[in-house]
Design an enzyme around this catalytic site. Structure first.
Site, PDB file in Angstrom:
ATOM      1  N   SER A 142       0.855  -1.195   0.000  1.00 23.72           N
ATOM      2  CA  SER A 142       0.000   0.000   0.000  1.00 23.72           C
ATOM      3  C   SER A 142       0.880   1.230   0.000  1.00 23.72           C
ATOM      4  CB  SER A 142      -0.875   0.001   1.263  1.00 23.72           C
ATOM      5  OG  SER A 142      -1.489   1.257   1.451  1.00 23.72           O
ATOM      6  N   TYR A 155      -1.175  -0.554  10.620  1.00 21.14           N
ATOM      7  CA  TYR A 155      -1.333  -0.885   9.183  1.00 21.14           C
ATOM      8  C   TYR A 155      -0.113  -0.421   8.388  1.00 21.14           C
ATOM      9  CZ  TYR A 155      -3.528  -1.213   4.552  1.00 21.14           C
ATOM     10  OH  TYR A 155      -3.816  -1.526   3.251  1.00 21.14           O
TER      11      TYR A 155
END
Ligand code: NDP
Length: 241
Positions: A142, A155
């Site tokens: 990501s 995350y």
């Protein structure tokens, strides 16, 4: 394409979002696909759609959070489905919460699924790729692995760790004919944003679609063997939302 030349891919998190779109894009490109996630009903729907375009598809329900079983389950899938040419490590979870409010249990859950399960999936498939001297591993990280966002600490750490894992794997496996690609998307309009562990209120109309990301994954997978995309960041043209 003859049966001998047909490529086989294993896609984790294939029941939804980016994984589902990738499964359908691969099927349309003539790649046979093994689909992995926890939800048999959702996987069945994806498999039916992929079969409509002529791909050989099999689905396997695996909870990738059960880390001690992941490697052997991946080996069993490859034995059943056939040697895997392309492994797409896509399954993952979002998680929002300031670091100061993140419990050890939540932290571990995010890192277990987003990095350690990828390590174990890869280790299930890698020995056979080594033996054949070929293979492509595509890891879905990501933009949050490259840039820190407030409220996304665990995350961000998981996705940054995944980039480092991919880079180390690429260096170790290059000379064995195995290439490793990391895809770093910005926001993509998927069920990710509806999950219980994600609390964020973004304008989803500006997000990427899973189909756009799937085209990048397919492109990386289909490059001639002498070329590899090490890392690809794909963002909404509006940037970070
Ligand atoms: P979705 O929530 O739509 O899909 C997540 C997929 O992961 C589902 O197929 C789900 O299947 C699977 N999954 C989740 N937990 C497990 C588990 N324990 N075992 C097996 N499979 C599991 O999200 P996205 O498509 O958006 O996310 C895919 C990847 O892309 C993730 O790694 C995410 O971090 C990354 N990403 C997403 C972005 C976004 O904005 N959406 C941006 C950048 C990266 P099931 O529930 O059936 O088990």
């Amino acid at each position: 394409m003859s049966v001998e030349q047909k490529r086989r891919a294993l896609i984790t998190g294939a029941s939804s979002g980016i994984g589902k779109a990738t499964a359908l894009a691969f099927a349309k490109a003539g790649i046979d696909i093994a689909l992995v996630s926890r939800s048999v009903d959702k996987l069945t729907a994806v498999a039916t759609a992929a079969e409509h375009v002529g791909a050989t598809v099999k689905l396997y329900t695996v909870d990738l959070a059960c880390l001690d079983q992941v490697q052997s389950k991946m080996q069993a899938i490859a034995s059943d489905f056939g040697d895997i040419d392309i492994l797409v490590n896509n399954a993952g979870m979002g998680y929002t919460g300031n670091l100061k409010d993140t419990s050890l249990q939540e932290w571990q859950k995010v890192l277990d699924l987003n990095i350690t399960s990828v390590f174990q999936c890869t280790m299930g498939i890698l020995p056979a790729m080594r033996a054949r001297g070929m293979g492509t591993v595509i890891n879905i990280s990501s933009v949050a692995g490259k840039q820190a966002f407030s409220g996304w600490g665990a995350y961000c750490v998981s996705k940054a760790g995944l980039i480092a894992f991919s880079q180390a794997l690429a260096e170790e496996e290059r000379s064995h004919g195995i290439r490793v690609t990391t895809i770093c998307p910005g926001a993509v309009n998927t069920e990710f944003w509806d999950t219980e562990t994600v609390n964020a209120d973004f304008d989803r109309s500006n997000m990427l679609t899973p189909e756009i990301v799937a085209q990048s994954i397919l492109h990386a997978a289909l490059l001639p063997q002498q070329a590899a995309i090490d890392e690809l960041t794909i963002m909404p043209s509006a940037g970070v939302l």
